[in-house]
Write an enzyme that holds these catalytic residues in place. Structure first.
Site, PDB file in Angstrom:
ATOM      1  N   LYS A 106       0.844  -1.355   0.063  1.00 33.75           N
ATOM      2  CA  LYS A 106       0.085  -0.061   0.088  1.00 33.75           C
ATOM      3  C   LYS A 106       0.865   1.153   0.014  1.00 33.75           C
ATOM      4  O   LYS A 106       0.721   2.242  -0.795  1.00 33.75           O
ATOM      5  CB  LYS A 106      -0.969   0.029   1.296  1.00 33.75           C
ATOM      6  CG  LYS A 106      -1.637   1.314   1.395  1.00 33.75           C
ATOM      7  CD  LYS A 106      -2.692   1.158   2.688  1.00 33.75           C
ATOM      8  CE  LYS A 106      -1.811   1.565   4.038  1.00 33.75           C
ATOM      9  NZ  LYS A 106      -1.450   2.850   4.333  1.00 33.75           N
ATOM     10  N   ASN A 107       1.919   1.166   0.969  1.00 35.80           N
ATOM     11  CA  ASN A 107       2.693   2.515   1.060  1.00 35.80           C
ATOM     12  C   ASN A 107       3.566   2.642  -0.075  1.00 35.80           C
ATOM     13  O   ASN A 107       4.295   3.553   0.188  1.00 35.80           O
ATOM     14  CB  ASN A 107       3.334   2.504   2.471  1.00 35.80           C
ATOM     15  CG  ASN A 107       2.196   2.727   3.558  1.00 35.80           C
ATOM     16  OD1 ASN A 107       1.124   2.999   3.229  1.00 35.80           O
ATOM     17  ND2 ASN A 107       2.529   2.507   4.931  1.00 35.80           N
ATOM     18  N   ARG A 146      -4.430  10.168   3.786  1.00 35.84           N
ATOM     19  CA  ARG A 146      -3.281  11.138   4.285  1.00 35.84           C
ATOM     20  C   ARG A 146      -2.245  11.115   3.052  1.00 35.84           C
ATOM     21  O   ARG A 146      -1.700  12.117   2.714  1.00 35.84           O
ATOM     22  CB  ARG A 146      -2.381  10.444   5.494  1.00 35.84           C
ATOM     23  CG  ARG A 146      -1.009  10.806   5.401  1.00 35.84           C
ATOM     24  CD  ARG A 146      -0.720  11.768   6.566  1.00 35.84           C
ATOM     25  NE  ARG A 146       0.909  12.333   6.330  1.00 35.84           N
ATOM     26  CZ  ARG A 146       1.172  13.222   7.166  1.00 35.84           C
ATOM     27  NH1 ARG A 146       0.515  14.102   7.541  1.00 35.84           N
ATOM     28  NH2 ARG A 146       2.516  13.439   6.940  1.00 35.84           N
ATOM     29  N   ILE A 173       6.608   6.780  17.492  1.00 34.57           N
ATOM     30  CA  ILE A 173       6.614   7.592  16.183  1.00 34.57           C
ATOM     31  C   ILE A 173       4.964   8.304  16.162  1.00 34.57           C
ATOM     32  O   ILE A 173       5.091   9.338  16.095  1.00 34.57           O
ATOM     33  CB  ILE A 173       6.360   6.518  15.053  1.00 34.57           C
ATOM     34  CG1 ILE A 173       7.623   5.752  15.027  1.00 34.57           C
ATOM     35  CG2 ILE A 173       6.103   7.405  13.751  1.00 34.57           C
ATOM     36  CD1 ILE A 173       8.903   6.326  14.629  1.00 34.57           C
TER      37      ILE A 173
HETATM   38  C1  EPZ Z   1       4.296   6.748   6.460  1.00 31.68           C
HETATM   39  O1  EPZ Z   1       3.593   7.822   7.118  1.00 31.68           O
HETATM   40  C2  EPZ Z   1       3.160   5.620   6.210  1.00 31.68           C
HETATM   41  N1  EPZ Z   1       2.063   6.054   5.411  1.00 31.68           N
HETATM   42  C3  EPZ Z   1       2.644   5.078   7.738  1.00 31.68           C
HETATM   43  O2  EPZ Z   1       1.797   4.106   7.482  1.00 31.68           O
HETATM   44  C4  EPZ Z   1       3.886   4.759   8.582  1.00 31.68           C
HETATM   45  O3  EPZ Z   1       3.484   4.353   9.903  1.00 31.68           O
HETATM   46  C5  EPZ Z   1       4.710   5.994   8.767  1.00 31.68           C
HETATM   47  O4  EPZ Z   1       5.235   6.185   7.322  1.00 31.68           O
HETATM   48  C6  EPZ Z   1       5.846   5.668   9.781  1.00 31.68           C
HETATM   49  O5  EPZ Z   1       6.603   4.391   8.978  1.00 31.68           O
HETATM   50  C7  EPZ Z   1       2.434   6.379   4.332  1.00 31.68           C
HETATM   51  O6  EPZ Z   1       3.612   5.778   3.566  1.00 31.68           O
HETATM   52  C8  EPZ Z   1       1.141   6.691   3.265  1.00 31.68           C
HETATM   53  P1  EPZ Z   1       6.099  10.040   8.818  1.00 31.68           P
HETATM   54  P2  EPZ Z   1       4.268   9.342   6.958  1.00 31.68           P
HETATM   55  O7  EPZ Z   1       5.930  11.360   8.172  1.00 31.68           O
HETATM   56  O8  EPZ Z   1       5.147   9.418   6.050  1.00 31.68           O
HETATM   57  C9  EPZ Z   1       5.837  13.612  12.263  1.00 31.68           C
HETATM   58  C10 EPZ Z   1      -0.146   3.176   7.697  1.00 31.68           C
HETATM   59  O9  EPZ Z   1      -0.808   2.289   8.711  1.00 31.68           O
HETATM   60  N2  EPZ Z   1       5.905  14.511  10.923  1.00 31.68           N
HETATM   61  O10 EPZ Z   1       7.107   9.210   8.633  1.00 31.68           O
HETATM   62  O11 EPZ Z   1       2.899  10.320   7.243  1.00 31.68           O
HETATM   63  C11 EPZ Z   1       4.787  12.651  12.291  1.00 31.68           C
HETATM   64  O12 EPZ Z   1       3.726  13.138  12.887  1.00 31.68           O
HETATM   65  C12 EPZ Z   1       0.579   4.404   7.706  1.00 31.68           C
HETATM   66  O13 EPZ Z   1       0.062   2.276   6.675  1.00 31.68           O
HETATM   67  C13 EPZ Z   1       6.002  15.888  11.348  1.00 31.68           C
HETATM   68  O14 EPZ Z   1       6.236  16.226  12.485  1.00 31.68           O
HETATM   69  O15 EPZ Z   1       4.724   9.183   8.629  1.00 31.68           O
HETATM   70  C14 EPZ Z   1       5.291  11.214  13.012  1.00 31.68           C
HETATM   71  O16 EPZ Z   1       5.216  11.726  14.275  1.00 31.68           O
HETATM   72  C15 EPZ Z   1       0.202   4.789   9.037  1.00 31.68           C
HETATM   73  N3  EPZ Z   1       6.155  16.797  10.285  1.00 31.68           N
HETATM   74  C16 EPZ Z   1       6.662  11.289  12.419  1.00 31.68           C
HETATM   75  O17 EPZ Z   1       6.766  12.635  11.648  1.00 31.68           O
HETATM   76  C17 EPZ Z   1       5.640  16.413   8.973  1.00 31.68           C
HETATM   77  O18 EPZ Z   1       5.587  17.301   8.005  1.00 31.68           O
HETATM   78  C18 EPZ Z   1       6.569  10.372  11.475  1.00 31.68           C
HETATM   79  O19 EPZ Z   1       5.867  10.573  10.323  1.00 31.68           O
HETATM   80  C19 EPZ Z   1       5.621  15.023   8.575  1.00 31.68           C
HETATM   81  C20 EPZ Z   1       5.576  14.052   9.593  1.00 31.68           C
END
Ligand code: EPZ
Length: 420
Positions: A22-23, A92, A328
């Site tokens: 998916k991702n 998202r 996370i």
């Molecule tokens: C990706 O989300 C995945 N989604 C998530 O899978 C996965 O849990 C996550 O990476 C971590 O591995 C997709 O790829 C579509 P992050 P993403 O940005 O990129 C903070 C699932 O269930 N952050 O790595 O959105 C954020 O709040 C989903 O398939 C900021 O602060 O996650 C988090 O605490 C859930 N500012 C941390 O970074 C930003 O601009 C990591 O989030 C962006 C993120």
């Protein structure tokens, strides 16, 4: 509304095929906008989120057709650069459309992306906006929409103050069509990021270091497009492995990449779960007893946050105490209350840490799926619980797991999809 009804206690057996990630699919679909040539996608997971992503792409003017199991994406007529709120707010990963539109057309207008309830506030995108500004874009906000413009993106050096998967992928895509060199530091290292760079490089991009913390991108004038097969989903792989271990079943997991779930397999060895890993398969063997083991979720190659809830459920059946530390996302431990309602012995230490004592017998319950990973966990819990478990809000599960009920029935699970 539909719900899943599960009767616990069935022994699973046989083999299950892992679907496309998916991702990764949710990145490669918007990445098609980087080129005016045709992208041909195979092994696309047929799930709600990819349907939303394809809907969003076609709302921009893309011509999407199917030829047997391949999707042909033709963006030669795309001119629209405003993301439809109705669709973009549903998931998202709509945020992944911003970089390619900005890089190819010089402007993009979009709402704050939607998605799961996990994460602080409404899933911040500050890293994305700062990154685009570092590349020379102007960011403004009006009537609930972000507007980003750039005559031409210019290479820069950008340091991620938080490791972010989608922000890394977004800036990698934006920089690939910028003028000059971009160096991204403190990047996420998930396998999907490397896979995206390999595809783009195959079609003319110049990206080095994807899959490591430092990525260097030489901007190019144009990027072509071509064939891409979606890689097997490592989170599905890990989820099915945990499901087999929790139900003390022998299960062959096919069409997967064991190296992408190495941390889980290393833990399986430590806690005594029997398995054999092949090059593209994992055979989970019956294991009567296994022990607890503490985890702390971490960016790749650490323990993936998307496997935390299935693993927490597994620990309810392990002998001993396990500390689960979710680093996370905020709120990604709230589902543990559902396990406690089923009889699990769980102590909430603080919003990011719980202790799970096992083994405990679980009782079937009526539950609501809070998000897709907690949702699949409720299915796994229902498979081992005594009696019936019903789960509603199963759109959340269908977002990420293709035909999950029929696939689980094929290995012996007693699960039905019931529509009111
Ligand atoms: C990706 O989300 C995945 N989604 C998530 O899978 C996965 O849990 C996550 O990476 C971590 O591995 C997709 O790829 C579509 P992050 P993403 O940005 O990129 C903070 C699932 O269930 N952050 O790595 O959105 C954020 O709040 C989903 O398939 C900021 O602060 O996650 C988090 O605490 C859930 N500012 C941390 O970074 C930003 O601009 C990591 O989030 C962006 C993120």
């Amino acid at each position: 509304m539909s719900k899943f009804v599960i009767t616990g206690g069935a022994k699973l057996s046989g083999e299950i095929e892992v679907r496309g990630t998916k991702n990764f699919a949710l990145k490669i679909i918007p990445a098609s906008l980087l080129s005016k040539e045709k992208m041909i996608v195979s092994n696309m997971p047929e799930i709600e989120d990819t349907k939303r992503s394809l809907e969003l792409l076609s709302s921009l003017g893309s011509k999407i057709s199917k030829d047997s199991d391949k999707y042909i994406i033709d963006n030669s007529e795309v001119k629209e650069t405003t993301l439809s709120s109705d669709i973009a707010k549903k998931f998202r990963a709509s945020v992944m459309f911003v970089a390619p539109l900005l890089a190819r057309f010089g402007e993009v207008k979009f709402p704050h992306p939607g998605g799961c309830v996990i994460g602080a506030g409404s899933r911040p995108i500050d890293l994305f906006l700062e990154g685009y500004q570092a590349l020379g874009a102007k960011v403004s906000h009006k009537d609930g929409h972000y507007i980003i413009k750039a005559d031409k993106l210019k290479g820069c050096e950008y340091f991620f103050t938080t490791v972010s998967v989608t922000a890394t992928e977004s800036l990698l895509m934006a920089a690939s069509l910028a003028s000059g060199t971009t160096v991204l530091k403190n990047c996420a290292m998930e396998p999907e990021i490397e896979e995206l760079a390999v595809y783009l490089n195959r079609n003319g991009a110049k990206i080095e270091g994807a899959g490591t913390p430092i990525i260097k991108i030489e901007g190019v004038k144009e990027i072509g497009a071509g064939d891409i097969e979606i890689m097997p989903d490592r989170i599905e792989t890990g989820t099915f492995a945990i499901m087999a271990a929790a139900t003390n079943s022998e299960l062959l997991i096919k069409n997967c990449r064991p190296e992408n779930v190495q941390i889980l397999l290393e833990i399986f060895k430590k806690i005594g779960i029997n398995f054999e890993a092949g090059e593209f398969s994992i055979l989970i063997k019956k294991t009567e007893k296994f022990t607890s083991y503490n985890i702390k979720t971490h960016e790749y190659p650490g323990f993936p946050t998307d496997l935390q809830s299935p693993y927490t459920m597994l620990m309810t059946q392990a002998h001993g105490s396990a500390l689960i530390h979710e680093t996370i996302y905020d709120r990604r431990l709230l589902f543990s209350d559902l396990l406690a309602q089923m009889g699990a012995n769980i102590i909430m230490c603080d919003p990011h840490r719980i202790v799970v004592n096992g083994p405990t017998k679980l009782q079937g319950k009526e539950l609501t799926s809070p998000d897709l990973r907690a949702g699949i966990t409720m299915i796994l819990a229902g498979l081992i619980a005594e009696g019936k478990t019903t789960i509603d809000n199963i759109y959340q599960i269908d977002r990420g797991y293709e035909q999950i009920d029929s696939r689980l029935r094929s290995i012996g699970a007693k699960i039905e999809r019931v529509t009111d």
